[in-house]
Design an enzyme around this catalytic site. Structure first.
Site, PDB file in Angstrom:
ATOM      1  N   LYS A 104       0.833  -1.213   0.000  1.00  0.00           N
ATOM      2  CA  LYS A 104       0.000   0.000   0.000  1.00  0.00           C
ATOM      3  C   LYS A 104       0.866   1.261   0.000  1.00  0.00           C
ATOM      4  CE  LYS A 104      -1.990  -1.170   3.899  1.00  0.00           C
ATOM      5  NZ  LYS A 104      -1.247  -2.403   4.188  1.00  0.00           N
ATOM      6  N   ARG A 152      -9.500   1.057   8.963  1.00  0.00           N
ATOM      7  CA  ARG A 152      -9.181  -0.328   9.331  1.00  0.00           C
ATOM      8  C   ARG A 152     -10.282  -0.977  10.148  1.00  0.00           C
ATOM      9  NH1 ARG A 152      -3.125   0.480   8.953  1.00  0.00           N
ATOM     10  NH2 ARG A 152      -2.250  -1.549   9.388  1.00  0.00           N
ATOM     11  N   ARG A 199      11.908  -5.910   4.976  1.00  0.00           N
ATOM     12  CA  ARG A 199      11.766  -4.457   4.785  1.00  0.00           C
ATOM     13  C   ARG A 199      12.793  -3.682   5.619  1.00  0.00           C
ATOM     14  NH1 ARG A 199       6.088  -1.685   5.461  1.00  0.00           N
ATOM     15  NH2 ARG A 199       6.065  -2.898   7.380  1.00  0.00           N
ATOM     16  N   ARG A 206      11.693  -1.865  10.997  1.00  0.00           N
ATOM     17  CA  ARG A 206      10.592  -1.396  11.846  1.00  0.00           C
ATOM     18  C   ARG A 206      10.389  -2.371  12.999  1.00  0.00           C
ATOM     19  NH1 ARG A 206       5.416   0.287   8.209  1.00  0.00           N
ATOM     20  NH2 ARG A 206       4.315  -0.995   9.727  1.00  0.00           N
ATOM     21  N   ARG A 265      -0.280  -8.973  13.404  1.00  0.00           N
ATOM     22  CA  ARG A 265      -0.840  -7.954  12.497  1.00  0.00           C
ATOM     23  C   ARG A 265      -1.701  -8.612  11.414  1.00  0.00           C
ATOM     24  NH1 ARG A 265       4.447  -5.175  10.673  1.00  0.00           N
ATOM     25  NH2 ARG A 265       3.119  -3.992   9.244  1.00  0.00           N
TER      26      ARG A 265
HETATM   27  P1  AP5 Z   1       4.908  -1.602   1.804  1.00  0.00           P
HETATM   28  O1  AP5 Z   1       4.599  -0.841   0.579  1.00  0.00           O
HETATM   29  O2  AP5 Z   1       5.561  -0.898   2.938  1.00  0.00           O
HETATM   30  O3  AP5 Z   1       3.582  -2.387   2.283  1.00  0.00           O
HETATM   31  P2  AP5 Z   1       2.353  -1.863   3.114  1.00  0.00           P
HETATM   32  O4  AP5 Z   1       1.130  -2.547   2.600  1.00  0.00           O
HETATM   33  O5  AP5 Z   1       2.329  -0.377   3.179  1.00  0.00           O
HETATM   34  O6  AP5 Z   1       2.734  -2.508   4.520  1.00  0.00           O
HETATM   35  P3  AP5 Z   1       2.747  -1.901   5.979  1.00  0.00           P
HETATM   36  O7  AP5 Z   1       3.429  -2.919   6.829  1.00  0.00           O
HETATM   37  O8  AP5 Z   1       3.317  -0.520   6.019  1.00  0.00           O
HETATM   38  O9  AP5 Z   1       1.234  -1.848   6.271  1.00  0.00           O
HETATM   39  P4  AP5 Z   1       0.515  -1.895   7.580  1.00  0.00           P
HETATM   40  O10 AP5 Z   1      -0.837  -1.630   7.112  1.00  0.00           O
HETATM   41  O11 AP5 Z   1       0.668  -3.068   8.455  1.00  0.00           O
HETATM   42  O12 AP5 Z   1       1.293  -0.784   8.440  1.00  0.00           O
HETATM   43  P5  AP5 Z   1       0.914   0.698   8.833  1.00  0.00           P
HETATM   44  O13 AP5 Z   1       2.150   1.473   8.777  1.00  0.00           O
HETATM   45  O14 AP5 Z   1      -0.281   1.180   8.099  1.00  0.00           O
HETATM   46  O15 AP5 Z   1       5.809  -2.859   1.374  1.00  0.00           O
HETATM   47  C1  AP5 Z   1       6.311  -3.777   2.339  1.00  0.00           C
HETATM   48  C2  AP5 Z   1       7.687  -4.279   1.854  1.00  0.00           C
HETATM   49  O16 AP5 Z   1       7.515  -5.033   0.654  1.00  0.00           O
HETATM   50  C3  AP5 Z   1       8.681  -3.162   1.508  1.00  0.00           C
HETATM   51  O17 AP5 Z   1       9.965  -3.580   1.881  1.00  0.00           O
HETATM   52  C4  AP5 Z   1       8.576  -3.000  -0.014  1.00  0.00           C
HETATM   53  O18 AP5 Z   1       9.789  -2.571  -0.591  1.00  0.00           O
HETATM   54  C5  AP5 Z   1       8.231  -4.438  -0.450  1.00  0.00           C
HETATM   55  N1  AP5 Z   1       7.359  -4.486  -1.613  1.00  0.00           N
HETATM   56  C6  AP5 Z   1       6.237  -3.739  -1.841  1.00  0.00           C
HETATM   57  N2  AP5 Z   1       5.664  -4.082  -2.993  1.00  0.00           N
HETATM   58  C7  AP5 Z   1       6.427  -5.098  -3.521  1.00  0.00           C
HETATM   59  C8  AP5 Z   1       6.331  -5.895  -4.725  1.00  0.00           C
HETATM   60  N3  AP5 Z   1       5.341  -5.720  -5.620  1.00  0.00           N
HETATM   61  N4  AP5 Z   1       7.276  -6.828  -4.924  1.00  0.00           N
HETATM   62  C9  AP5 Z   1       8.289  -7.017  -4.025  1.00  0.00           C
HETATM   63  N5  AP5 Z   1       8.437  -6.296  -2.881  1.00  0.00           N
HETATM   64  C10 AP5 Z   1       7.508  -5.350  -2.633  1.00  0.00           C
HETATM   65  O19 AP5 Z   1       0.451   0.500  10.360  1.00  0.00           O
HETATM   66  C11 AP5 Z   1       1.355   0.146  11.378  1.00  0.00           C
HETATM   67  C12 AP5 Z   1       0.603   0.083  12.718  1.00  0.00           C
HETATM   68  O20 AP5 Z   1       0.057   1.387  13.025  1.00  0.00           O
HETATM   69  C13 AP5 Z   1      -0.589  -0.862  12.761  1.00  0.00           C
HETATM   70  O21 AP5 Z   1      -0.222  -2.185  13.058  1.00  0.00           O
HETATM   71  C14 AP5 Z   1      -1.440  -0.222  13.878  1.00  0.00           C
HETATM   72  O22 AP5 Z   1      -0.904  -0.518  15.148  1.00  0.00           O
HETATM   73  C15 AP5 Z   1      -1.239   1.278  13.622  1.00  0.00           C
HETATM   74  N6  AP5 Z   1      -2.243   1.836  12.679  1.00  0.00           N
HETATM   75  C16 AP5 Z   1      -1.991   2.399  11.454  1.00  0.00           C
HETATM   76  N7  AP5 Z   1      -3.123   2.809  10.885  1.00  0.00           N
HETATM   77  C17 AP5 Z   1      -4.123   2.501  11.747  1.00  0.00           C
HETATM   78  C18 AP5 Z   1      -5.551   2.649  11.695  1.00  0.00           C
HETATM   79  N8  AP5 Z   1      -6.159   3.199  10.626  1.00  0.00           N
HETATM   80  N9  AP5 Z   1      -6.268   2.186  12.749  1.00  0.00           N
HETATM   81  C19 AP5 Z   1      -5.666   1.648  13.835  1.00  0.00           C
HETATM   82  N10 AP5 Z   1      -4.338   1.469  13.949  1.00  0.00           N
HETATM   83  C20 AP5 Z   1      -3.566   1.884  12.904  1.00  0.00           C
END
Ligand code: AP5
Length: 215
Positions: free
Chosen positions: A13, A88, A127, A160, A171
């Site tokens: 994402k 979410r 990552r 991270r 997660r």
């Molecule tokens: P990346 O693009 O970073 O993936 P992502 O889907 O953004 O993954 P996240 O782990 O950031 O999502 P998340 O939803 O768990 O975390 P968030 O920060 O929102 O890609 C991941 C890796 O894969 C990278 O190394 C990239 O290079 C690689 N990659 C990407 N695409 C690829 C491809 N096509 N091929 C190969 N490699 C690839 O949330 C973190 C925490 O914050 C949550 O757990 C929660 O505690 C809190 N939080 C955040 N938002 C909320 C909310 N709305 N409500 C409640 N709690 C929340």
């Protein structure tokens, strides 16, 4: 145009949202990034969020809706938003709908990035991100030119805290239990839902996403 990029942790994402926002001149609003910034700055919000994030649990809805409202109100950019990692829960989805109603806009689509679980675990375990400028790499799929160093600014790359295997598993469970049902909520609300196979090279996924959003 207002779009939600939806999918499990590691679906891409952030990677896709950043590229698409630049290409289509939209604002990417990532609640995860906003929470991490608050943690780095040591604000009350960041301290409150830390224990939830480190445990792989969701931060309470009231906190999330508060920060989203703040960003949306402060944003003079009217072209629209790509929401990444938000909403979410159904409460967050309903809250976003209310905020959009208030400013006379609406959601155009939800785009789901579908990726198999074993790939997600591998991506998250690999990552790395730059501690200074935030550029994201991957040990297995998108390695930096020099190990442990950012290609852009030369600073150290870090993992991270919530990318540890045990937290990643939690997660993924939280995604299945609390976040995936949000798609049913959008279906019920009549919002268009599109699926893109996210298990392909970044460029191929981006090409499909751009074509979809430009159509
Ligand atoms: P990346 O693009 O970073 O993936 P992502 O889907 O953004 O993954 P996240 O782990 O950031 O999502 P998340 O939803 O768990 O975390 P968030 O920060 O929102 O890609 C991941 C890796 O894969 C990278 O190394 C990239 O290079 C690689 N990659 C990407 N695409 C690829 C491809 N096509 N091929 C190969 N490699 C690839 O949330 C973190 C925490 O914050 C949550 O757990 C929660 O505690 C809190 N939080 C955040 N938002 C909320 C909310 N709305 N409500 C409640 N709690 C929340």
């Amino acid at each position: 145009m207002n779009i939600i990029l939806f999918g499990p942790p590691g679906a891409g994402k952030g990677t896709q949202g950043e590229l698409a926002a630049e290409r289509l001149d939209l604002v990417r609003l990532s609640t995860g990034d906003l929470l991490r910034e608050a943690r780095t700055e040591g604000t009350d919000l960041g301290q409150k969020a830390q224990r939830y994030m480190d445990a792989g649990e969701l931060v309470p809805d009231s906190v999330i809706l508060g920060i989203v409202r703040e960003v949306m109100e402060a944003q003079s950019h009217r072209a629209g938003f790509i929401f990444d990692g938000f909403p979410r829960t159904e409460t967050q989805a309903a809250g976003l709908a209310d905020m959009m109603d208030e400013v006379g806009t609406s959601l155009d689509a939800v785009v789901v990035l579908d990726v198999a679980d074993e790939t997600l675990v591998r991506r998250l375990a690999g990552r790395l991100s730059c501690a200074k400028c935030g550029v994201v790499y991957n040990r297995h799929f998108e390695p930096p030119r020099e190990e442990g160093k950012c290609d852009v600014c030369g600073s150290a790359l870090v993992q991270r805290a919530d990318d540890r295997e045990e937290t990643v598993r939690r997660r993924l469970e939280v995604y299945r239990e609390q976040t995936a049902p949000v798609l049913d909520w959008y279906e019920g609300a009549g919002v268009a839902i599109h699926h893109i196979a996210g298990d392909r090279p970044i460029d191929a996924v981006q090409a499909d996403l751009t074509a979809l959003l430009s159509a």
